[in-house]
Design a protein around this motif. Structure first.
Motif, PDB file in Angstrom:
ATOM      1  N   ASP A 153       2.924  46.885 -12.319  1.00  0.00           N
ATOM      2  CA  ASP A 153       2.414  45.505 -12.269  1.00  0.00           C
ATOM      3  C   ASP A 153       3.201  44.556 -13.165  1.00  0.00           C
ATOM      4  OD1 ASP A 153       0.464  46.323 -10.490  1.00  0.00           O
ATOM      5  OD2 ASP A 153      -1.003  46.731 -12.056  1.00  0.00           O
ATOM      6  N   CYS A 154       4.513  44.672 -13.135  1.00  0.00           N
ATOM      7  CA  CYS A 154       5.352  43.721 -13.867  1.00  0.00           C
ATOM      8  C   CYS A 154       5.525  42.454 -13.028  1.00  0.00           C
ATOM      9  CB  CYS A 154       6.691  44.339 -14.193  1.00  0.00           C
ATOM     10  SG  CYS A 154       6.562  45.726 -15.353  1.00  0.00           S
ATOM     11  N   THR A 155       6.013  41.368 -13.650  1.00  0.00           N
ATOM     12  CA  THR A 155       6.092  40.083 -12.960  1.00  0.00           C
ATOM     13  C   THR A 155       7.499  39.507 -12.915  1.00  0.00           C
ATOM     14  OG1 THR A 155       5.523  38.899 -14.997  1.00  0.00           O
ATOM     15  CG2 THR A 155       3.710  39.527 -13.541  1.00  0.00           C
ATOM     16  N   ALA A 156       8.484  40.169 -13.493  1.00  0.00           N
ATOM     17  CA  ALA A 156       9.877  39.708 -13.443  1.00  0.00           C
ATOM     18  C   ALA A 156      10.759  40.920 -13.210  1.00  0.00           C
ATOM     19  CB  ALA A 156      10.241  38.977 -14.732  1.00  0.00           C
ATOM     20  N   VAL A 157      12.072  40.780 -13.423  1.00  0.00           N
ATOM     21  CA  VAL A 157      12.967  41.921 -13.218  1.00  0.00           C
ATOM     22  C   VAL A 157      12.478  43.073 -14.087  1.00  0.00           C
ATOM     23  CG1 VAL A 157      15.318  42.777 -13.415  1.00  0.00           C
ATOM     24  CG2 VAL A 157      14.913  40.420 -12.701  1.00  0.00           C
ATOM     25  N   VAL A 158      12.247  44.221 -13.482  1.00  0.00           N
ATOM     26  CA  VAL A 158      11.593  45.312 -14.206  1.00  0.00           C
ATOM     27  C   VAL A 158      12.590  46.037 -15.104  1.00  0.00           C
ATOM     28  CG1 VAL A 158      10.238  47.410 -13.960  1.00  0.00           C
ATOM     29  CG2 VAL A 158       9.924  45.539 -12.349  1.00  0.00           C
ATOM     30  N   PHE A 159      13.636  46.608 -14.510  1.00  0.00           N
ATOM     31  CA  PHE A 159      14.699  47.249 -15.285  1.00  0.00           C
ATOM     32  C   PHE A 159      15.997  46.488 -15.022  1.00  0.00           C
ATOM     33  CE2 PHE A 159      12.471  51.598 -14.594  1.00  0.00           C
ATOM     34  CZ  PHE A 159      11.602  51.348 -15.642  1.00  0.00           C
ATOM     35  N   ARG A 160      16.596  45.956 -16.078  1.00  0.00           N
ATOM     36  CA  ARG A 160      17.878  45.261 -15.955  1.00  0.00           C
ATOM     37  C   ARG A 160      18.870  45.949 -16.888  1.00  0.00           C
ATOM     38  NH1 ARG A 160      18.697  39.677 -14.721  1.00  0.00           N
ATOM     39  NH2 ARG A 160      16.560  39.222 -15.422  1.00  0.00           N
ATOM     40  N   VAL A 161      19.952  46.488 -16.327  1.00  0.00           N
ATOM     41  CA  VAL A 161      20.857  47.297 -17.143  1.00  0.00           C
ATOM     42  C   VAL A 161      22.294  46.820 -16.977  1.00  0.00           C
ATOM     43  CG1 VAL A 161      19.340  49.296 -17.021  1.00  0.00           C
ATOM     44  CG2 VAL A 161      21.184  49.054 -15.356  1.00  0.00           C
TER      45      VAL A 161
END
Length: 463
Positions: A153-161
């Motif tokens: 239930d995240c609201t933006a980019v969840v994983f950014r690498v």
């Protein structure tokens, strides 16, 4: 003997051989002489585990020194801020089975800042935050490893690498807003990641990346997309819902898409690979699109398509033509071999280019839906010098169809039967003799059959 006797005298005289304590045991039950497992675990917790404890259950925590860190409890990320910020290189954060949850709007999980390099985050859950883990906050950021982390239930980019990172064995579920579940730069590896119900992109990876053993369900934009030189292997995309110009699985030039499935999506392309790519062992089935030009599998120029299946793909367009819900679409210099196209609304294989080799494919029951006109194999109005060899077209709206403007295409050793029209080929093409096969009488033994009515080894046959 003298030597042995002397040694015996010395041993008897040695005080260390004298009795050192009473032989009678003390009164009462015997006491334990070793530590229990719980005592050992307590000692290990206190001394052997050198990881720094992140014990505060809330607020903003800064990591400014290299080393290993672990949560001792659940944490609540402050509204509009991040729970843990990393400013140092070579840091390992073990969530230790605990959860970082949002304490208000704009709360975020873990981020990097100046000086952070080579961060690892593993073993826990991040829920309700805008972004779960972002490792790109450092100029020249490098190598973020995310392992066994759930994001819910995240609201933006969840994983950014950043480039050269690894995301493995993670789960992402219920991403709100128009966003991306996984955003990975070039040369990354995304392995064993499951994404469910993301309102946006599923997995996006840069050039030369590897996406392996992943699944995306219920995305609204490109579900799995990788840049040039990528490898997508053993992935599955289902339930994509966007009606725009989006792909279930796609890769850039010089890529490989292997053993992957695009099934039951609303997508203009089930599987798409740009020029000079390989698509092998893949399945694209039951995908739909409102577009008049949509395809189960699309391969760009000079590509190779082997041992793939495209079935039940369709266009909801009122007048889709051969390209609406076609099984395969290819352009120039492409090889398509040992593939199956069945039950598509458009053509089983649509060719709009030159110099391709289409051989040994099974094409059946295409073009049979309401308003459909699809052939087993159809050549568009600019197709030229393609070699069509050893294919079987059975039960389609048309078996082999060559539209006006397509010339110098070469047809040998193909078979057509049970189509509304078996052969519809305009002049200007090269077609070996088309012969009606002759059925044989009963066969019971080692001999029998009926000689073919054409002696030409390249003859095409109608059944």
């Amino acid at each position: 003997m003298k030597s042995v006797f002397s040694s015996l005298v010395i041993l008897l005289a040695c005080p260390c051989l004298l009795a050192q304590g009473p032989l009678v045991p003390p009164a009462g039950p015997p006491a334990p002489g070793m530590k229990t497992l719980d005592q050992i675990a307590t000692l290990a917790e206190a001394g052997a585990d050198a990881r720094t404890i992140i014990g505060d259950p809330g607020g903003f925590y800064t990591i400014s020194a290299s080393g290993s860190y672990r949560l001792a409890s659940n944490r609540v990320a402050p509204a509009g801020n991040v729970s843990i910020i990393v400013n140092a290189p070579d840091v390992v954060i073990d969530l230790n089975g605990f959860t970082i949850s949002a304490g208000g709007a704009g709360a975020r999980g873990i981020e990097t800042n100046s000086g952070a390099r080579r961060l690892t985050v593993r073993n826990g859950t991040i829920t309700g935050c805008a972004g779960a883990i972002d490792g790109t906050g450092t100029a020249g950021a490098e190598i973020l490893h995310i392992e066994n982390v759930k994001a819910i239930d995240c609201t933006a980019v969840v994983f950014r690498v950043p480039a050269n990172s690894l995301i493995s064995n993670c789960q992402i579920r219920g991403v709100a807003g128009t966003t991306t579940a996984v955003s990975a730069a070039a040369n990354c590896e995304v392995r064993g990641v499951r994404v469910n119900l993301v309102n946006g992109y599923g997995i996006s990876a840069g050039a030369n990346s590897v996406v392996e053993g992943c699944s995306v369900h219920g995305a609204t934009f490109h579900s799995i997309a990788a840049g040039a030189g990528a490898l997508i292997d053993r992935c599955e995309v289902t339930g994509m819902t966007n009606s725009g110009n989006f792909h279930a699985i796609s890769a850039g030039q010089e890529s490989s898409i292997l053993n992957s499935v695009a099934r039951g999506n609303v997508a203009i392309f089930g599987i798409y690979a740009d020029d000079n790519s390989t698509i092998q062992g893949c399945v694209s089935s039951g995908n739909t699109s409102p577009s008049g030009a949509s395809y189960g599998i699309f391969a760009g120029d000079s590509s190779t398509v082997l041992n793939c299946t495209a079935s039940g793909n369709l266009s909801t367009n009122a007048s889709p033509g051969q390209q609406g819900g076609a099984g395969f679409a290819i352009s120039d210099g492409t090889v398509v071999r040992n593939c199956t196209a069945t039950g598509n609304r458009g053509a089983g294989i649509w060719i709009q280019g030159k110099g391709s080799y289409i051989a040994d494919n099974a094409l059946s029951n295409n073009g049979l839906g309401a308003g459909a006109v699809g052939a087993g194999l159809a050549l568009g109005n600019v197709a030229t010098r393609n070699r069509i060899e050893g294919n079987s077209a059975i039960g389609n709206r048309a078996g082999f169809l060559v539209l006006a403007g397509s010339i110098q295409n070469f047809f040998v050793r193909n078979t057509a039967g049970g189509n509304v029209v078996n052969w519809s080929i305009i002049s200007g093409n090269y077609v070996a003799p088309i012969t009606s096969a002759v059925s044989s009488p009963d066969i019971n033994g080692s001999t029998g059959g009926t000689p073919f009515s054409s002696a030409d080894p390249n003859a095409n046959f109608s059944l």
